[in-house]
Design a protein around this motif. Sequence first.
Motif, PDB file in Angstrom:
ATOM      1  N   THR A 162      24.101  16.022  23.317  1.00  0.00           N
ATOM      2  CA  THR A 162      23.138  16.666  22.418  1.00  0.00           C
ATOM      3  C   THR A 162      23.457  16.332  20.964  1.00  0.00           C
ATOM      4  O   THR A 162      22.549  16.046  20.178  1.00  0.00           O
ATOM      5  N   ALA A 163      24.728  16.348  20.614  1.00  0.00           N
ATOM      6  CA  ALA A 163      25.126  15.981  19.245  1.00  0.00           C
ATOM      7  C   ALA A 163      24.741  14.540  18.954  1.00  0.00           C
ATOM      8  O   ALA A 163      24.225  14.225  17.870  1.00  0.00           O
ATOM      9  N   TYR A 164      24.967  13.642  19.903  1.00  0.00           N
ATOM     10  CA  TYR A 164      24.602  12.235  19.714  1.00  0.00           C
ATOM     11  C   TYR A 164      23.096  12.096  19.515  1.00  0.00           C
ATOM     12  O   TYR A 164      22.631  11.423  18.590  1.00  0.00           O
ATOM     13  N   ARG A 165      22.325  12.744  20.384  1.00  0.00           N
ATOM     14  CA  ARG A 165      20.855  12.650  20.294  1.00  0.00           C
ATOM     15  C   ARG A 165      20.358  13.106  18.927  1.00  0.00           C
ATOM     16  O   ARG A 165      19.497  12.475  18.322  1.00  0.00           O
ATOM     17  N   THR A 166      20.889  14.221  18.458  1.00  0.00           N
ATOM     18  CA  THR A 166      20.427  14.792  17.202  1.00  0.00           C
ATOM     19  C   THR A 166      20.905  13.984  16.004  1.00  0.00           C
ATOM     20  O   THR A 166      20.126  13.682  15.097  1.00  0.00           O
ATOM     21  N   ALA A 167      22.185  13.610  15.986  1.00  0.00           N
ATOM     22  CA  ALA A 167      22.758  12.896  14.845  1.00  0.00           C
ATOM     23  C   ALA A 167      22.123  11.526  14.642  1.00  0.00           C
ATOM     24  O   ALA A 167      21.989  11.061  13.509  1.00  0.00           O
ATOM     25  N   PHE A 168      21.718  10.881  15.730  1.00  0.00           N
ATOM     26  CA  PHE A 168      21.229   9.507  15.626  1.00  0.00           C
ATOM     27  C   PHE A 168      19.763   9.342  16.038  1.00  0.00           C
ATOM     28  O   PHE A 168      19.288   8.219  16.200  1.00  0.00           O
ATOM     29  N   GLY A 169      19.036  10.465  16.176  1.00  0.00           N
ATOM     30  CA  GLY A 169      17.617  10.390  16.464  1.00  0.00           C
ATOM     31  C   GLY A 169      17.300   9.671  17.764  1.00  0.00           C
ATOM     32  O   GLY A 169      16.357   8.884  17.834  1.00  0.00           O
ATOM     33  N   GLU A 170      18.086   9.941  18.783  1.00  0.00           N
ATOM     34  CA  GLU A 170      17.919   9.308  20.104  1.00  0.00           C
ATOM     35  C   GLU A 170      17.648  10.391  21.147  1.00  0.00           C
ATOM     36  O   GLU A 170      18.506  10.683  21.991  1.00  0.00           O
ATOM     37  N   PRO A 171      16.473  11.032  21.141  1.00  0.00           N
ATOM     38  CA  PRO A 171      16.227  12.187  22.009  1.00  0.00           C
ATOM     39  C   PRO A 171      16.304  11.896  23.502  1.00  0.00           C
ATOM     40  O   PRO A 171      16.508  12.811  24.291  1.00  0.00           O
ATOM     41  N   ARG A 172      16.158  10.655  23.900  1.00  0.00           N
ATOM     42  CA  ARG A 172      16.186  10.329  25.337  1.00  0.00           C
ATOM     43  C   ARG A 172      17.524   9.743  25.784  1.00  0.00           C
ATOM     44  O   ARG A 172      17.653   9.304  26.934  1.00  0.00           O
ATOM     45  N   ALA A 173      18.502   9.705  24.910  1.00  0.00           N
ATOM     46  CA  ALA A 173      19.804   9.118  25.261  1.00  0.00           C
ATOM     47  C   ALA A 173      20.414   9.843  26.452  1.00  0.00           C
ATOM     48  O   ALA A 173      20.218  11.047  26.644  1.00  0.00           O
ATOM     49  N   ARG A 174      21.116   9.106  27.263  1.00  0.00           N
ATOM     50  CA  ARG A 174      21.810   9.630  28.444  1.00  0.00           C
ATOM     51  C   ARG A 174      23.302   9.340  28.307  1.00  0.00           C
ATOM     52  O   ARG A 174      23.707   8.458  27.548  1.00  0.00           O
ATOM     53  N   GLY A 212      21.878  -8.188  13.553  1.00  0.00           N
ATOM     54  CA  GLY A 212      20.576  -8.532  14.073  1.00  0.00           C
ATOM     55  C   GLY A 212      20.471  -8.499  15.587  1.00  0.00           C
ATOM     56  O   GLY A 212      19.382  -8.558  16.119  1.00  0.00           O
ATOM     57  N   THR A 213      21.596  -8.407  16.310  1.00  0.00           N
ATOM     58  CA  THR A 213      21.518  -8.379  17.752  1.00  0.00           C
ATOM     59  C   THR A 213      21.382  -6.965  18.293  1.00  0.00           C
ATOM     60  O   THR A 213      20.998  -6.773  19.426  1.00  0.00           O
ATOM     61  N   HIS A 214      21.726  -5.975  17.497  1.00  0.00           N
ATOM     62  CA  HIS A 214      21.633  -4.573  17.924  1.00  0.00           C
ATOM     63  C   HIS A 214      21.098  -3.768  16.752  1.00  0.00           C
ATOM     64  O   HIS A 214      21.328  -4.106  15.592  1.00  0.00           O
ATOM     65  N   ARG A 215      20.429  -2.672  17.086  1.00  0.00           N
ATOM     66  CA  ARG A 215      20.057  -1.738  16.020  1.00  0.00           C
ATOM     67  C   ARG A 215      21.324  -1.130  15.488  1.00  0.00           C
ATOM     68  O   ARG A 215      22.243  -0.865  16.217  1.00  0.00           O
ATOM     69  N   SER A 216      21.372  -0.862  14.215  1.00  0.00           N
ATOM     70  CA  SER A 216      22.530  -0.176  13.671  1.00  0.00           C
ATOM     71  C   SER A 216      22.144   1.242  13.307  1.00  0.00           C
ATOM     72  O   SER A 216      20.981   1.551  13.120  1.00  0.00           O
ATOM     73  N   GLY A 217      23.180   2.119  13.272  1.00  0.00           N
ATOM     74  CA  GLY A 217      22.907   3.532  13.062  1.00  0.00           C
ATOM     75  C   GLY A 217      22.741   3.906  11.652  1.00  0.00           C
ATOM     76  O   GLY A 217      22.916   3.382  10.681  1.00  0.00           O
TER      77      GLY A 217
END
Length: 193
Positions: free
Chosen positions: A122-134, A188-193
Amino acid sequence: MTPEELNAARGRIVPDVVAGGLRVLFCGINPSLTTAVTGHHFAHPGNRFWPVLHRSGFTPRQLRPAEQAELLGLGLGITNVVARATARADELDAEEFRRGGADLTAKVERLAPRWLAVVGITAYRTAFGEPRARIGPQDRTVGGARVWALPNPSGLNAHWTVATMAEEYGRLRNAVRDDTGPARPSAGTHRSG
């Protein structure tokens, strides 16, 4: 610890256990009041971080919170998404998590760990705007580090046992061990936070 000591610890900042170039930087949600009183991460007696870290193979024996500095010799470190201590994580709001995510990104850019392991989905989802992260490896990087979301080792997280958490932390340990790619993903190969 007395109730007065715990109450006095509200809002206290606990120093990170970090160094440059770590294999894994574990990132908690925020310090508990017990951690703030002792100065040792994951110090609450109900927290299962230390047994899980050992059972997953990250440490050769179960360390006590007071031995947290020994992690550095193993290429491991500890920080938090939000630095201030609270009695419960639900005392933090979404904006505080987002600011913490931005601060964490800058810290990871500076310290350059290979992996950032956020302990609390939940902390990861909220801190990085990733609501569907697993739980598990993420498709993004944060500050140039690969990211793995792990279950929160708090005793309040009844969905996960020590054994099932150790299995998930072990998956990360295996990925770290088998990681032969560049220390820092190419721009450029990955999105950065």
